[in-house]
Scaffold this active site. Structure first.
Site, PDB file in Angstrom:
ATOM      1  N   ASN A  45       0.873  -1.173   0.000  1.00 10.15           N
ATOM      2  CA  ASN A  45       0.000   0.000   0.000  1.00 10.15           C
ATOM      3  C   ASN A  45       0.912   1.225   0.000  1.00 10.15           C
ATOM      4  OD1 ASN A  45      -1.742   2.083   0.467  1.00 10.15           O
ATOM      5  ND2 ASN A  45      -2.368   1.409   2.522  1.00 10.15           N
ATOM      6  N   LYS A  98       0.146   4.202  -0.286  1.00 13.25           N
ATOM      7  CA  LYS A  98      -0.515   5.394   0.273  1.00 13.25           C
ATOM      8  C   LYS A  98      -0.280   6.589  -0.662  1.00 13.25           C
ATOM      9  CE  LYS A  98      -0.105   3.274   4.773  1.00 13.25           C
ATOM     10  NZ  LYS A  98      -0.050   3.408   6.230  1.00 13.25           N
ATOM     11  N   HIS A 134      -9.435   1.148   5.131  1.00 15.00           N
ATOM     12  CA  HIS A 134      -8.139   1.402   5.778  1.00 15.00           C
ATOM     13  C   HIS A 134      -8.340   2.374   6.938  1.00 15.00           C
ATOM     14  CE1 HIS A 134      -4.045   2.687   6.469  1.00 15.00           C
ATOM     15  NE2 HIS A 134      -3.668   1.589   5.861  1.00 15.00           N
ATOM     16  N   GLU A 145      -6.757   4.854   7.881  1.00 15.05           N
ATOM     17  CA  GLU A 145      -6.598   6.275   7.530  1.00 15.05           C
ATOM     18  C   GLU A 145      -7.876   6.818   6.893  1.00 15.05           C
ATOM     19  OE1 GLU A 145      -2.914   5.671   5.422  1.00 15.05           O
ATOM     20  OE2 GLU A 145      -1.973   5.141   7.326  1.00 15.05           O
ATOM     21  N   GLU A 195      -5.038  -4.557  10.826  1.00 18.69           N
ATOM     22  CA  GLU A 195      -4.050  -3.498  10.980  1.00 18.69           C
ATOM     23  C   GLU A 195      -4.333  -2.727  12.260  1.00 18.69           C
ATOM     24  OE1 GLU A 195      -2.185  -2.478   6.852  1.00 18.69           O
ATOM     25  OE2 GLU A 195      -3.698  -1.013   7.392  1.00 18.69           O
ATOM     26  N   GLY A 241       2.733   2.761  10.740  1.00 14.62           N
ATOM     27  CA  GLY A 241       3.656   3.860  10.520  1.00 14.62           C
ATOM     28  C   GLY A 241       4.356   4.332  11.779  1.00 14.62           C
ATOM     29  N   SER A 301       3.760  -1.708  10.387  1.00 12.44           N
ATOM     30  CA  SER A 301       5.213  -1.714  10.596  1.00 12.44           C
ATOM     31  C   SER A 301       5.848  -3.076  10.299  1.00 12.44           C
ATOM     32  CB  SER A 301       5.565  -1.236  12.011  1.00 12.44           C
ATOM     33  OG  SER A 301       5.117   0.103  12.201  1.00 12.44           O
TER      34      SER A 301
HETATM   35  P1  13P Z   1       3.223   0.697   7.690  1.00  9.54           P
HETATM   36  O1  13P Z   1       3.752  -0.606   7.123  1.00  9.54           O
HETATM   37  O2  13P Z   1       3.937   1.894   7.149  1.00  9.54           O
HETATM   38  O3  13P Z   1       3.112   0.663   9.173  1.00  9.54           O
HETATM   39  O4  13P Z   1       1.712   0.828   7.119  1.00  9.54           O
HETATM   40  C1  13P Z   1       0.845  -0.218   7.313  1.00  9.54           C
HETATM   41  C2  13P Z   1      -0.383   0.083   6.517  1.00  9.54           C
HETATM   42  O5  13P Z   1      -1.178   0.918   6.876  1.00  9.54           O
HETATM   43  C3  13P Z   1      -0.590  -0.659   5.280  1.00  9.54           C
HETATM   44  O6  13P Z   1      -1.885  -0.463   4.796  1.00  9.54           O
END
Ligand code: 13P
Length: 249
Positions: A9, A11, A93, A95, A166, A172, A211
């Site tokens: 992803n 983003k 997601h 976010e 997640e 992140g 992560s």
């Molecule tokens: P990170 O791997 O940067 O923590 O992000 C995870 C994520 O949100 C994947 O959709």
């Protein structure tokens, strides 16, 4: 055994040049220990689709509208993603849930719409830090799952559904759920799906995200109910992403 799926992803990161080069590097490496899915920003779907032609690596989007088409400025329809070469779409997601108002009802509507258009939804669920501290992890995940599991036509949707756990506190942040913590929630998710369709629950792929790095991927993917990962930061460069793909058992 369920074959692992590793999804990147990206983003809202990168550029057309980065999308091109990263796709080329991943395709050239021919990762074969896991199925691989790339989810670039919408404007780069065409670039990545072109780079993936003839490769087994799959293309996905990061979101879609719950509406079919029409006066929804700025939105992207699921049918357009199919048209652009996507097989999958990430939905729900954290976010999107936290920053853009995607509540459980809307996420479920998006899942229905995406599946109706022929996309495989990658449904994200996960608790916040407050929810984990309040011992409400299972309640939060159950609420997010049940909105989708209660959809009309869920039997057909389940056949194509991927679920990604997640934990919001691990995204992140560099903080990863321990393999045991992740495994416990994955087992809970599988059991919840089994209430609707036990056979499908047994072969459905459940991804862990939060992560994931080359250093921790193998121990996460070794857990019995973790069937791959949804990778954010570590999917933005070929080397760590490929190392994670190769960490599949
Ligand atoms: P990170 O791997 O940067 O923590 O992000 C995870 C994520 O949100 C994947 O959709």
């Amino acid at each position: 055994m369920r074959r692992a799926l590793v999804a990147g992803n990206w983003k809202m990161n990168g550029s057309r040049a980065m999308a091109h080069d990263l796709t080329a590097a991943i395709v050239a490496a021919r990762p074969d220990k896991a199925d691989v899915l790339l989810c670039p920003p919408t404007p780069y779907l065409g670039t990545v689709a072109a780079g993936l032609a003839g490769s087994a690596v799959m293309l996905g989007a990061q979101d879609c509208s719950e509406h079919a088409s029409g006066a929804y400025t700025g939105e992207v329809a699921a049918s357009m993603l199919v048209d652009s070469g996507c097989s999958h779409v990430i939905l729900g997601h954290s976010e999107r849930r936290q920053l853009f108002g995607d509540d459980d009802t809307r996420v479920a509507a998006k899942v229905a719409r995406a599946h109706g258009c022929g996309l495989k939804p990658v449904l994200c669920v996960g608790e916040t830090l407050d929810e984990r501290r309040a011992d409400a992890t299972e309640a939060a995940v159950a609420r997010q799952l049940d909105a989708v599991l209660g959809l009309d036509g869920i039997a057909a949707i389940l056949a194509d559904l991927v679920i990604a756990y997640e934990p919001v506190w691990a995204i992140g942040t560099g903080e990863t759920a321990t393999p045991a913590q992740a495994q416990a929630v994955h087992a809970f998710i599988r059991e919840r799906v089994a209430r609707v369709d036990a056979a499908r629950a047994a072969d459905m792929r459940l991804l862990y995200g939060g992560s994931v790095k080359p250093a921790n991927a193998a121990e996460l993917f070794a857990m019995p109910d973790i069937d791959g990962g949804l990778i954010g930061g570590a999917s933005l460069e070929a080397e760590p992403f490929l190392a994670i793909c190769n960490a599949a058992p």
